[in-house]
Design an enzyme around this catalytic site. Structure first.
Site, short mmCIF file in Angstrom:
data_model
loop_
_atom_site.label_atom_id
_atom_site.label_comp_id
_atom_site.label_asym_id
_atom_site.label_seq_id
_atom_site.Cartn_x
_atom_site.Cartn_y
_atom_site.Cartn_z
N HIS A 1 0.83 -1.20 0.00
CA HIS A 1 0.00 0.00 0.00
C HIS A 1 0.86 1.25 0.00
CE1 HIS A 1 0.97 -0.77 4.25
NE2 HIS A 1 1.06 0.55 4.31
N THR B 1 0.72 4.69 1.87
CA THR B 1 0.07 5.42 2.96
C THR B 1 -0.14 6.88 2.56
OG1 THR B 1 1.18 4.01 4.58
CG2 THR B 1 0.28 6.09 5.40
N HIS C 1 5.11 6.62 -1.43
CA HIS C 1 5.91 5.41 -1.68
C HIS C 1 5.13 4.17 -1.26
CE1 HIS C 1 6.18 6.01 2.59
NE2 HIS C 1 6.46 4.72 2.68
N THR D 1 6.16 0.63 0.70
CA THR D 1 7.23 -0.14 1.36
C THR D 1 7.20 -1.57 0.82
OG1 THR D 1 7.08 1.17 3.38
CG2 THR D 1 8.06 -1.00 3.59
P1 A2P Z 1 4.86 2.97 5.28
O1 A2P Z 1 3.68 3.70 4.75
O2 A2P Z 1 6.15 3.59 4.91
O3 A2P Z 1 4.85 1.51 4.93
P2 A2P Z 1 3.00 0.23 11.50
O4 A2P Z 1 2.82 -1.16 10.92
O5 A2P Z 1 4.42 0.59 11.85
O6 A2P Z 1 2.03 0.53 12.59
O7 A2P Z 1 2.65 1.25 10.32
C1 A2P Z 1 1.49 1.12 9.57
C2 A2P Z 1 1.65 1.89 8.27
O8 A2P Z 1 1.67 3.29 8.50
C3 A2P Z 1 2.91 1.56 7.52
O9 A2P Z 1 2.54 1.43 6.20
C4 A2P Z 1 3.85 2.71 7.82
O10 A2P Z 1 4.83 3.06 6.91
C5 A2P Z 1 2.90 3.85 8.07
N1 A2P Z 1 3.40 4.70 9.15
C6 A2P Z 1 3.73 4.31 10.40
N2 A2P Z 1 4.08 5.35 11.16
C7 A2P Z 1 3.98 6.46 10.37
C8 A2P Z 1 4.23 7.86 10.56
N3 A2P Z 1 4.62 8.37 11.74
N4 A2P Z 1 4.04 8.69 9.52
C9 A2P Z 1 3.64 8.21 8.33
N5 A2P Z 1 3.39 6.90 8.08
C10 A2P Z 1 3.56 6.03 9.08
#
Ligand code: A2P
Length: 208
Positions: free
Chosen positions: A60, A62, A143, A145
């Site tokens: 996904h 975000t 992006h 991940t």
């Molecule tokens: P990303 O979008 O880069 O993959 P987690 O599993 O750590 O709780 O995070 C859930 C999702 O939210 C993941 O997709 C993660 O990164 C994104 N995410 C986590 N923390 C933040 C943050 N502080 N700011 C922006 N995106 C975040």
């Protein structure tokens, strides 16, 4: 029921449909293999990148991390146009793939129509971790991940992308079948895809 405070998600984002997930995983894997091959000659081989990065979860992009309403601006974000576009399918353009010692990700180039769902402060919020990020164009942090090194949180992927984008542009080190490969020092590589990949994705949210 409205998307109100009590049911705010962990995050909102575009969730790739299965065929797009499969295609991106496969292109990502081809890239890691090609990069391994290139690095073997250029800088000596470490462990294969495919083993180094732990892939997980559904792919996904975000938009807003809400932390169930605890994140700043979460409630305001969930209003219009987010509530109106919730559940719609968009074609995301994946324009590049990148690898750092911490993360493996895909850069998403958002259209103006998609940017209406992008939080105005996403890049500014990163300024303290990545100096200069706040001055990059809106959407620079977008992006997907694809994997993280052991012990690294996925939030790092977007920061790593911004870290590359604030650096001065460099010449490609080589042209691979998928596109041109650039090296930004400190283990940071970026491949600009010759043909941006179109990934169908549903705008929705995630609750753990
Ligand atoms: P990303 O979008 O880069 O993959 P987690 O599993 O750590 O709780 O995070 C859930 C999702 O939210 C993941 O997709 C993660 O990164 C994104 N995410 C986590 N923390 C933040 C943050 N502080 N700011 C922006 N995106 C975040």
């Amino acid at each position: 029921r409205q998307l109100d405070e009590v049911c705010l998600p962990l995050f909102f984002g575009w969730f790739l449909l299965t065929p797009a997930q499969d295609q991106l995983r496969s292109t990502g894997s081809d890239f890691l293999t090609a990069l391994d091959g290139f690095k073997k000659n250029a800088v000596g081989q470490e462990i294969p990148l495919e083993q180094y990065f732990k892939g997980k979860r559904s792919l996904h992009c975000t938009t807003k991390f809400c932390d169930y309403g605890k994140a700043e601006g979460a409630k305001e974000y969930a209003e219009k146009p987010v509530s109106e576009l919730y559940g719609s399918v968009f074609d995301l353009a994946v324009s590049a793939l990148f690898v750092t010692p911490r993360t493996f990700g895909a850069r998403v180039s958002l259209t103006d129509e998609q940017l209406v769902l992008w939080p105005a402060d996403a890049e500014k919020e990163a300024e303290s971790s990545v100096p200069g990020a706040g001055s990059l164009p809106l959407g620079s942090r977008a992006h997907i991940t694809l994997g993280c090194a052991d012990g690294v949180e996925p939030v790092q992927t977007g920061l790593d992308l911004l870290e590359i984008l604030v650096l001065p542009e460099v010449e490609p080190v080589t042209d691979l079948e998928l596109g041109s490969l650039r090296f930004y020092g400190e283990g940071r590589w970026m491949l600009e895809l010759k043909e941006p990949m179109c990934a169908a994705a549903c705008f929705s949210s995630f609750y753990k």
